[in-house]
Design an enzyme around this catalytic site. Structure first.
Site, PDB file in Angstrom:
ATOM      1  N   GLU A   1      -2.025  -3.831  -3.009  1.00  0.00           N
ATOM      2  CA  GLU A   1      -1.677  -2.160  -3.623  1.00  0.00           C
ATOM      3  C   GLU A   1      -1.664  -2.092  -5.263  1.00  0.00           C
ATOM      4  O   GLU A   1      -1.783  -2.725  -6.022  1.00  0.00           O
ATOM      5  CB  GLU A   1       0.243  -3.013  -3.724  1.00  0.00           C
ATOM      6  CG  GLU A   1       0.747  -1.911  -3.450  1.00  0.00           C
ATOM      7  CD  GLU A   1       2.468  -2.225  -4.254  1.00  0.00           C
ATOM      8  OE1 GLU A   1       3.356  -1.212  -4.528  1.00  0.00           O
ATOM      9  OE2 GLU A   1       2.687  -3.304  -4.173  1.00  0.00           O
TER      10      GLU A   1
ATOM     11  N   GLU B   1      11.200   0.936   0.298  1.00  0.00           N
ATOM     12  CA  GLU B   1      11.655   0.322  -1.029  1.00  0.00           C
ATOM     13  C   GLU B   1      12.125   0.698  -1.758  1.00  0.00           C
ATOM     14  O   GLU B   1      11.092   1.626  -2.664  1.00  0.00           O
ATOM     15  CB  GLU B   1      10.134  -0.801  -1.609  1.00  0.00           C
ATOM     16  CG  GLU B   1      10.124  -1.550  -2.619  1.00  0.00           C
ATOM     17  CD  GLU B   1       8.930  -1.682  -2.772  1.00  0.00           C
ATOM     18  OE1 GLU B   1       7.998  -2.704  -3.402  1.00  0.00           O
ATOM     19  OE2 GLU B   1       7.313  -0.842  -3.597  1.00  0.00           O
TER      20      GLU B   1
END
Length: 280
Positions: A155, A256
């Protein structure tokens, strides 16, 4: 397309945090979601007691929720994202101790994606040394993920909120993905495309989607500014999710985002209830 053609899951490490961990899967199910994801839940325990793992597994199963994504141990989260795998010494050792624990737990609940945060730069250590350590540990993580039939996610975060984190652009994260795949020959390392982090970095999201969807294993969303629910900021998620679908992405999209000043159960008004549950 857009919302109507996307499989959403809820990140239970940023939403429903007003509840104890073991109550969160049922809370997500109560508002219509049957898929969830988690950061590593035990920030001080890369190797928790088996009873804790069993309790979480039972909570997921009892709620009827599928765990679709899990972070490897990454140090103190929530908080300034720092990861562990590129930090020499105790943190890296904790990451290595966690690799098989996380992979085996993922396998036990049918989770097919494991996310490895790269780790902050630390004073007094040559970045090249950290990068070498990171590749070693990511190689181990990729092999463990492959052993249980999962992918390894890498990520990019954002520089304003994580200034010591070295992967703060889509190209930098994808470069690491390519290096891991070259090292292992497995091809199971994938890019985690977090549209909030990338937008905070000022990247052209349309260009990112066009260039990197083929290497993307998971997508996460939050609006910008504020990291709130879609509709609270300036990002056009109908357009972005349409572009992802047209580019060939058919995986999970993780919610998220922060719920704001209201209970997490009230933070999904933007998404009609019939669209919250998804086939696994």
């Amino acid at each position: 397309m857009g919302f109507t053609d996307t499989r959403f899951n809820v990140n239970l490490s940023i939403l429903f945090t007003e509840l104890p961990l073991l109550e969160r899967p049922a809370a997500a199910a109560a508002v219509g979601f049957n898929a969830v994801e988690l950061w590593w839940p035990w920030v001080d325990a890369p190797v928790p007691e088996q009873a804790e793992l069993d309790a979480l597994r039972s909570a997921l199963e009892d709620a009827g929720t599928q765990l679709t994504g899990l972070n490897f141990y990454a140090g103190q989260l929530p908080g300034p994202d720092r990861g562990a795998l590129s930090i020499p010494g105790e943190e890296s050792e904790k990451f290595r101790a966690n690799i098989d624990v996380a992979a085996d737990f993922a396998a036990s609940v049918g989770c097919k994606a494991l996310n490895a945060l790269y780790g902050n730069r630390v004073d007094g250590v040559d970045p090249a040394v950290q990068d070498e350590l990171a590749l070693e540990n990511l190689t181990l993580a990729a092999r463990a993920a492959d052993r249980v039939g999962a992918i390894l996610l890498i990520e990019a975060l954002n520089a304003p909120e994580s200034p010591l984190y070295p992967l703060v652009s889509a190209p930098s994260a994808v470069d690491v993905v390519d290096k891991v795949n070259a090292a292992t020959g497995l091809g199971n390392a994938k890019f985690l495309m977090d549209l909030y982090h990338l937008s905070m970095n000022g990247e052209d999201l349309h260009e990112v989607i066009e260039k990197y969807t083929g290497k993307t294993g998971h997508v996460q969303i939050a609006d910008n500014p504020g990291r709130g629910a879609p509709g609270t900021g300036d990002l056009d998620f109908t357009d972005l999710l349409d572009r992802l679908k047209k580019a060939g992405y058919d995986g999970w999209t993780g919610l998220e985002y922060k719920p704001g000043d209201k209970p997490s159960a009230s933070a999904f008004e933007w998404l009609p209830a019939p669209l919250r549950a998804a086939q696994h």
